[in-house]
Design a protein around this motif. Structure first.
Motif, PDB file in Angstrom:
ATOM      1  N   CYS A 182       0.822  -1.213   0.000  1.00 33.99           N
ATOM      2  CA  CYS A 182       0.000   0.000   0.000  1.00 33.99           C
ATOM      3  C   CYS A 182       0.854   1.260   0.000  1.00 33.99           C
ATOM      4  CB  CYS A 182      -0.970  -0.018   1.181  1.00 33.99           C
ATOM      5  SG  CYS A 182      -2.286  -1.252   0.988  1.00 33.99           S
ATOM      6  N   VAL A 183       1.943   1.271   0.757  1.00 36.28           N
ATOM      7  CA  VAL A 183       2.859   2.417   0.732  1.00 36.28           C
ATOM      8  C   VAL A 183       3.415   2.578  -0.676  1.00 36.28           C
ATOM      9  CG1 VAL A 183       5.124   3.252   1.514  1.00 36.28           C
ATOM     10  CG2 VAL A 183       3.433   2.451   3.170  1.00 36.28           C
ATOM     11  N   SER A 184       3.754   1.484  -1.312  1.00 33.92           N
ATOM     12  CA  SER A 184       4.275   1.546  -2.675  1.00 33.92           C
ATOM     13  C   SER A 184       3.274   2.191  -3.624  1.00 33.92           C
ATOM     14  CB  SER A 184       4.624   0.135  -3.158  1.00 33.92           C
ATOM     15  OG  SER A 184       5.250   0.175  -4.406  1.00 33.92           O
ATOM     16  N   GLU A 185       2.025   1.783  -3.533  1.00 34.76           N
ATOM     17  CA  GLU A 185       0.987   2.338  -4.413  1.00 34.76           C
ATOM     18  C   GLU A 185       0.735   3.813  -4.118  1.00 34.76           C
ATOM     19  OE1 GLU A 185      -0.172   0.917  -7.010  1.00 34.76           O
ATOM     20  OE2 GLU A 185       0.731  -1.026  -6.618  1.00 34.76           O
ATOM     21  N   LEU A 186       0.624   4.170  -2.837  1.00 34.62           N
ATOM     22  CA  LEU A 186       0.343   5.567  -2.489  1.00 34.62           C
ATOM     23  C   LEU A 186       1.530   6.472  -2.791  1.00 34.62           C
ATOM     24  CD1 LEU A 186      -1.645   5.084   0.838  1.00 34.62           C
ATOM     25  CD2 LEU A 186      -2.546   5.496  -1.473  1.00 34.62           C
ATOM     26  N   ALA A 187       2.740   5.981  -2.581  1.00 33.07           N
ATOM     27  CA  ALA A 187       3.934   6.771  -2.907  1.00 33.07           C
ATOM     28  C   ALA A 187       4.061   6.948  -4.421  1.00 33.07           C
ATOM     29  CB  ALA A 187       5.186   6.110  -2.330  1.00 33.07           C
ATOM     30  N   THR A 188       3.762   5.908  -5.172  1.00 32.50           N
ATOM     31  CA  THR A 188       3.780   6.014  -6.634  1.00 32.50           C
ATOM     32  C   THR A 188       2.787   7.068  -7.095  1.00 32.50           C
ATOM     33  OG1 THR A 188       4.501   3.731  -6.931  1.00 32.50           O
ATOM     34  CG2 THR A 188       3.404   4.775  -8.802  1.00 32.50           C
ATOM     35  N   ASN A 189       1.577   7.051  -6.528  1.00 29.67           N
ATOM     36  CA  ASN A 189       0.580   8.069  -6.887  1.00 29.67           C
ATOM     37  C   ASN A 189       1.081   9.466  -6.519  1.00 29.67           C
ATOM     38  OD1 ASN A 189      -1.156   6.150  -7.889  1.00 29.67           O
ATOM     39  ND2 ASN A 189      -2.528   6.172  -6.125  1.00 29.67           N
ATOM     40  N   ALA A 190       1.741   9.587  -5.373  1.00 27.04           N
ATOM     41  CA  ALA A 190       2.257  10.896  -4.961  1.00 27.04           C
ATOM     42  C   ALA A 190       3.306  11.393  -5.947  1.00 27.04           C
ATOM     43  CB  ALA A 190       2.850  10.815  -3.550  1.00 27.04           C
ATOM     44  N   VAL A 191       4.208  10.516  -6.369  1.00 21.67           N
ATOM     45  CA  VAL A 191       5.253  10.921  -7.315  1.00 21.67           C
ATOM     46  C   VAL A 191       4.645  11.283  -8.666  1.00 21.67           C
ATOM     47  CG1 VAL A 191       7.244  10.090  -8.649  1.00 21.67           C
ATOM     48  CG2 VAL A 191       7.122   9.665  -6.186  1.00 21.67           C
ATOM     49  N   GLU A 192       3.690  10.490  -9.127  1.00 21.76           N
ATOM     50  CA  GLU A 192       3.119  10.710 -10.461  1.00 21.76           C
ATOM     51  C   GLU A 192       2.108  11.850 -10.513  1.00 21.76           C
ATOM     52  OE1 GLU A 192       1.597   7.042 -12.010  1.00 21.76           O
ATOM     53  OE2 GLU A 192       3.584   6.137 -12.103  1.00 21.76           O
ATOM     54  N   HIS A 193       1.353  12.065  -9.428  1.00 22.15           N
ATOM     55  CA  HIS A 193       0.241  13.020  -9.490  1.00 22.15           C
ATOM     56  C   HIS A 193       0.291  14.128  -8.449  1.00 22.15           C
ATOM     57  CE1 HIS A 193      -1.556  10.092 -12.169  1.00 22.15           C
ATOM     58  NE2 HIS A 193      -1.523   9.185 -11.218  1.00 22.15           N
ATOM     59  N   GLY A 194       1.134  13.991  -7.419  1.00 20.95           N
ATOM     60  CA  GLY A 194       1.043  14.928  -6.305  1.00 20.95           C
ATOM     61  C   GLY A 194       2.294  15.701  -5.982  1.00 20.95           C
ATOM     62  N   THR A 195       3.324  15.565  -6.791  1.00 21.69           N
ATOM     63  CA  THR A 195       4.550  16.306  -6.518  1.00 21.69           C
ATOM     64  C   THR A 195       4.916  17.117  -7.745  1.00 21.69           C
ATOM     65  OG1 THR A 195       5.953  14.489  -7.277  1.00 21.69           O
ATOM     66  CG2 THR A 195       5.428  14.530  -4.942  1.00 21.69           C
ATOM     67  N   GLY A 196       5.729  18.095  -7.540  1.00 22.80           N
ATOM     68  CA  GLY A 196       6.257  18.886  -8.642  1.00 22.80           C
ATOM     69  C   GLY A 196       7.760  18.931  -8.520  1.00 22.80           C
ATOM     70  N   CYS A 197       8.370  19.755  -9.323  1.00 25.51           N
ATOM     71  CA  CYS A 197       9.839  19.810  -9.303  1.00 25.51           C
ATOM     72  C   CYS A 197      10.376  20.253  -7.943  1.00 25.51           C
ATOM     73  CB  CYS A 197      10.344  20.722 -10.413  1.00 25.51           C
ATOM     74  SG  CYS A 197       9.872  22.442 -10.180  1.00 25.51           S
ATOM     75  N   CYS A 198       9.594  20.979  -7.182  1.00 24.32           N
ATOM     76  CA  CYS A 198      10.080  21.514  -5.903  1.00 24.32           C
ATOM     77  C   CYS A 198       9.385  20.898  -4.695  1.00 24.32           C
ATOM     78  CB  CYS A 198       9.888  23.018  -5.867  1.00 24.32           C
ATOM     79  SG  CYS A 198      10.725  23.872  -7.206  1.00 24.32           S
ATOM     80  N   HIS A 199       8.403  20.047  -4.913  1.00 26.52           N
ATOM     81  CA  HIS A 199       7.623  19.489  -3.809  1.00 26.52           C
ATOM     82  C   HIS A 199       7.700  17.971  -3.835  1.00 26.52           C
ATOM     83  CE1 HIS A 199       5.844  23.383  -2.980  1.00 26.52           C
ATOM     84  NE2 HIS A 199       5.540  23.500  -4.250  1.00 26.52           N
ATOM     85  N   GLY A 200       8.172  17.405  -2.751  1.00 27.34           N
ATOM     86  CA  GLY A 200       8.193  15.962  -2.615  1.00 27.34           C
ATOM     87  C   GLY A 200       6.942  15.492  -1.899  1.00 27.34           C
ATOM     88  N   PHE A 201       7.054  14.407  -1.186  1.00 30.57           N
ATOM     89  CA  PHE A 201       5.936  13.867  -0.412  1.00 30.57           C
ATOM     90  C   PHE A 201       6.482  13.322   0.890  1.00 30.57           C
ATOM     91  CE2 PHE A 201       7.597  10.272  -2.710  1.00 30.57           C
ATOM     92  CZ  PHE A 201       7.449   9.178  -1.856  1.00 30.57           C
ATOM     93  N   SER A 202       5.609  13.125   1.848  1.00 32.57           N
ATOM     94  CA  SER A 202       6.039  12.538   3.113  1.00 32.57           C
ATOM     95  C   SER A 202       5.156  11.353   3.458  1.00 32.57           C
ATOM     96  CB  SER A 202       6.017  13.570   4.249  1.00 32.57           C
ATOM     97  OG  SER A 202       4.699  13.993   4.495  1.00 32.57           O
ATOM     98  N   VAL A 203       5.731  10.443   4.226  1.00 34.56           N
ATOM     99  CA  VAL A 203       5.008   9.286   4.740  1.00 34.56           C
ATOM    100  C   VAL A 203       5.042   9.388   6.256  1.00 34.56           C
ATOM    101  CG1 VAL A 203       4.936   6.770   4.900  1.00 34.56           C
ATOM    102  CG2 VAL A 203       5.650   7.855   2.759  1.00 34.56           C
ATOM    103  N   THR A 204       3.858   9.350   6.860  1.00 34.90           N
ATOM    104  CA  THR A 204       3.726   9.368   8.307  1.00 34.90           C
ATOM    105  C   THR A 204       3.109   8.043   8.738  1.00 34.90           C
ATOM    106  OG1 THR A 204       3.355  11.758   8.282  1.00 34.90           O
ATOM    107  CG2 THR A 204       2.697  10.572  10.280  1.00 34.90           C
ATOM    108  N   MET A 205       3.712   7.418   9.733  1.00 38.97           N
ATOM    109  CA  MET A 205       3.187   6.164  10.267  1.00 38.97           C
ATOM    110  C   MET A 205       2.904   6.348  11.750  1.00 38.97           C
ATOM    111  SD  MET A 205       5.487   3.378   8.234  1.00 38.97           S
ATOM    112  CE  MET A 205       4.570   2.033   8.975  1.00 38.97           C
ATOM    113  N   THR A 206       1.734   5.878  12.158  1.00 38.98           N
ATOM    114  CA  THR A 206       1.334   5.976  13.549  1.00 38.98           C
ATOM    115  C   THR A 206       0.900   4.608  14.046  1.00 38.98           C
ATOM    116  OG1 THR A 206       0.566   8.245  13.180  1.00 38.98           O
ATOM    117  CG2 THR A 206      -0.234   7.121  15.167  1.00 38.98           C
ATOM    118  N   ALA A 207       1.505   4.161  15.145  1.00 35.95           N
ATOM    119  CA  ALA A 207       1.102   2.923  15.800  1.00 35.95           C
ATOM    120  C   ALA A 207       0.050   3.279  16.838  1.00 35.95           C
ATOM    121  CB  ALA A 207       2.294   2.243  16.450  1.00 35.95           C
ATOM    122  N   GLU A 208      -1.165   2.817  16.606  1.00 37.00           N
ATOM    123  CA  GLU A 208      -2.260   3.030  17.543  1.00 37.00           C
ATOM    124  C   GLU A 208      -2.403   1.772  18.397  1.00 37.00           C
ATOM    125  OE1 GLU A 208      -5.327   3.780  14.682  1.00 37.00           O
ATOM    126  OE2 GLU A 208      -4.690   5.858  14.371  1.00 37.00           O
TER     127      GLU A 208
END
Length: 136
Positions: A42-68
């Motif tokens: 799932c991280v792979s799929e969501l990160a791929t979507n972020a790279v392809e559709h949600g980032t630009g030349c100056c904006h990356g993405f972040s992954v936050t994980m929370t153990a509940e």
């Protein structure tokens, strides 16, 4: 109290591999490896979507994980504004299956706007209680 960790990734295809590694190492550190394969994919799929559709030349993405108490929540933050949606690709289409995979493997998922700074797509994975299987 939940345990949270976050990592930023540059807008590059190699960041998807790095995001997967971050997720798996975090789960191992927390002793929550029973859902590692589902989380990794799932991280792979969501990160791929972020790279392809949600980032630009100056904006990356972040992954936050929370153990509940009974789950792990994974969030992928990006600067894109396109609303994520489940698609129904034909057999001939080469993309459009990522959120279907997230929908099948996670126990819940969704997305939220980040007040003009893009969006966060999240998924949640139920885990066994910490004391399950232990006897007194």
């Amino acid at each position: 109290m939940p345990d949270t960790t976050e990592r930023f990734f540059v807008p590059a295809p190699d960041s998807v591999r790095r995001a997967r590694g971050f997720a798996v190492r975090t789960l191992a550190d927390w002793g929550l490896e029973e859902r590692a394969d589902d989380v990794r994919l799932c991280v792979s799929e969501l990160a791929t979507n972020a790279v392809e559709h949600g980032t630009g030349c100056c904006h990356g993405f972040s992954v936050t994980m929370t153990a509940e108490d009974d789950a792990v929540r994974v969030e992928v933050h990006n600067h894109g504004h396109r609303r994520p949606r489940l698609r129904h690709p034909t057999d001939d289409e080469v993309s459009g299956r990522g959120l279907r995979i997230v929908d099948m493997l996670s126990d819940d998922w969704g997305w939220e706007e980040r007040g003009g700074a893009g969006k966060v797509v999240w998924s949640r994975f139920k885990t066994a209680p910490a004391n399950q299987g232990k006897t007194s």
